[in-house]
Design a protein around this motif. Structure first.
Motif, mmCIF file in Angstrom:
data_model
loop_
_atom_site.group_PDB
_atom_site.id
_atom_site.type_symbol
_atom_site.label_atom_id
_atom_site.label_comp_id
_atom_site.label_asym_id
_atom_site.label_seq_id
_atom_site.Cartn_x
_atom_site.Cartn_y
_atom_site.Cartn_z
ATOM 1 N N PRO A 17 0.817 -1.224 0.000
ATOM 2 C CA PRO A 17 0.000 0.000 0.000
ATOM 3 C C PRO A 17 0.847 1.269 0.000
ATOM 4 N N ARG A 21 0.269 4.079 -2.837
ATOM 5 C CA ARG A 21 -0.127 5.458 -2.489
ATOM 6 C C ARG A 21 0.869 6.470 -3.056
ATOM 7 N N LEU A 82 -6.201 -4.517 -3.569
ATOM 8 C CA LEU A 82 -5.651 -3.294 -2.975
ATOM 9 C C LEU A 82 -6.370 -2.932 -1.679
ATOM 10 N N LYS A 86 -4.709 -2.620 1.983
ATOM 11 C CA LYS A 86 -4.784 -1.343 2.707
ATOM 12 C C LYS A 86 -5.381 -1.519 4.103
#
Length: 522
Positions: A17, A21, A82, A86
């Motif tokens: 993650p 990001r 994802l 996360k």
């Protein structure tokens, strides 16, 4: 995003993650994921997966949990991966086509309490004791703050077939995937203009590489629907229409793609890289495909590695030297984060050139098998080295180290069979069968008769315009190339060879195909 920025983001990321990001912040409105006519930008994908991660947390998912994903091939699959990551959890791929009994086993074995997917699929699989979440955001739940991760957490648990018939869940950490991507990105030069085809289904480990290569490069990931992946003409059309620049194939599907490309009149493709792995590479197929590609042909990279080493341990960019050379399956050298060696039966080092078992050490090696401590101890061993104790994974693959330090793959040690008391490596027999120009595909197996006799049998798919009496010609070819005990006793000519869901050769089905059907007793 420049190449230097791309490398910096990848090198400094501590979790998956974290990497996504950072790339999403740099790429913003650029396309991240494409599925048919639907395109999600990096910003949209980041926001959507934040919101689904918040829903997972609201449902009680905590860091370290395992969450099932039960979805067909679609953008929602990647979105769900994802979101689960996360939330700090590990995802467990569940295929809707699996029998209900297998789905229930996987959910029970992985201790899954929440499944992201379709309620109908869960009901059909008899998954009554799990909470089901659709992969959708809920406006009333705000995005969750980032879960702190240090990379040692599990990213996924992928189940592979076990020799006892019981699937085993291979546990892989975030750091292993990050180092995998760093290693492969040192071989393939991807940038933000690239488009990566998501050909492999997410229940197989190669899907991890194809998705995270795309994200790490700030490129566009292109979903390949199941019906398209199962039809090479349709897949070829998608490659052209979507201008895909990188795709991962197994040798069986690459062969089918090469035939489809030839049948379509050799259309130009945007492909820059084809990564091929999962089975012994077919150099003749690769060479012919590259020769027939108009314009600049793609680089073909032969990748080797088991699920237990995050899917890639060694790689080699194939060149004319390989096509003309004596090594049937060159797999190259280890990725930078791994140590790959050849060891003997007692795990002693063997000299260069001698055959032994490939063993792998380093940050890419999996944690082990979920809930299987005895099997983990058997396959993941600690060996004394001059540098101290080192933990290795025993692959069960045979290889030898070449003078230049690269490795030659020689097949599975469990594909080494005995025919009338003499050891025979099926992969070697198949390599020489495929070397004949009238053979398109070939697989070998040993058939036992009721009377106790053994026959080495070859199942062969002939090339177009094969001559008459192919068996006699093949027998002559094999006896000229190999000792008599390695030449097949029987030849069976078939329209195609059976394959597994991942596109690999289905050896059990080959054996069934080669076994004569006995008439029932009156």
């Amino acid at each position: 995003m420049t190449a230097a920025e791309q490398r910096s983001l990848l090198d400094t990321a501590v979790s998956l993650p974290d990497l996504f990001r950072a790339v999403a912040a740099a790429r913003g409105a650029a396309p991240a994921l494409r599925d048919g006519e639907r395109t999600l930008s990096y910003r949209e994908l980041d926001d959507l997966t934040d919101r689904i991660a918040a829903r997972l947390a609201a449902e009680g998912v905590r860091p370290g949990d395992r969450v099932g994903i039960l979805l067909p091939r679609s953008a929602e699959t990647q979105i769900s991966i994802l979101a689960v990551l996360k939330a700090g959890a590990a995802y467990v791929p569940l295929d809707p086509s699996y029998p209900a009994e297998r789905l229930r086993f996987l959910v029970r074995d992985a201790d899954i309490g929440v499944v992201v997917g379709d309620a109908g699929h869960c009901a059909a699989g008899g998954l009554k004791d799990v909470r089901v979440l659709a992969p959708e955001a809920e406006e009333t739940i705000p995005p969750a703050p980032p879960v702190p991760l240090d990379g040692s957490e599990l990213a996924y648990v992928i189940y592979t077939s076990g020799s006892t018939g019981t699937p085993k869940g291979c546990m892989v950490q975030h750091t292993s995937v990050l180092d995998l991507v760093r290693g492969v990105m040192s071989v393939v030069d991807l940038d933000t203009e690239d488009r990566v085809g998501l050909f492999l289904p997410f229940i197989f480990d190669g899907s991890v590489l194809q998705f995270w290569l795309s994200l790490a490069a700030g490129a566009t990931a292109v979903v390949v629907p199941a019906r398209v992946a199962q039809s090479m003409p349709d897949f070829l059309d998608l490659l052209r229409r979507e201008a895909v620049t990188l795709v991962i194939q197994v040798p069986t599907t690459l062969r089918a793609l090469a035939h489809a490309h030839e049948a379509a009149g050799r259309p130009p493709l945007a492909l820059r890289y084809v990564l091929v792995g999962g089975e012994s590479v077919e150099l003749d197929v690769v060479s012919a495909f590259l020769a027939r590609c108009p314009g600049t042909p793609p680089e073909v990279v032969n990748i080797y590695g088991p699920t237990e080493a995050a899917c890639v341990a060694t790689c080699r960019v194939l060149t004319q030297e390989d096509f003309d050379g004596p090594v049937p399956s060159p797999i190259g050298t280890a990725l930078p984060h791994l140590l790959v060696e050849v060891r003997g039966e007692a795990m002693e080092p063997v000299p260069d050139g001698e055959v032994g078992e490939l063993v792998i050490a380093g940050s890419g090696v999996a944690v082990g098998y979920l809930g299987r401590p005895e099997l983990t101890a058997e396959r993941f061993v600690v060996l004394d080295t001059p540098q101290g104790p080192v933990r290795y994974y025993r692959t069960g693959d045979l290889a030898r180290r070449l003078p230049d330090g690269a490795f030659a793959y020689l097949g599975r040690n469990d594909q080494q069979v005995k025919v009338r008391g003499i050891r025979v490596e099926l992969g070697e027999v198949e390599t020489y069968l495929r070397a004949h120009p009238m053979v398109r595909e070939a697989a070998a197996t040993v058939v036992d008769t009721q009377a106790g006799a053994q026959f080495l049998t070859a199942c062969v798919v002939l090339a177009d315009q094969a001559p008459e009496k192919p068996e006699a010609l093949l027998r002559q070819h094999m006896l000229a190339s190999l000792p008599p005990f390695m030449a097949p006793d029987r030849y069976q000519f078939v329209p195609e060879l059976p394959s597994t869901d991942s596109g690999k050769l289905d050896r059990r089905a080959v054996h069934d195909m080669a076994t004569p059907r006995r008439a029932p007793r009156p």
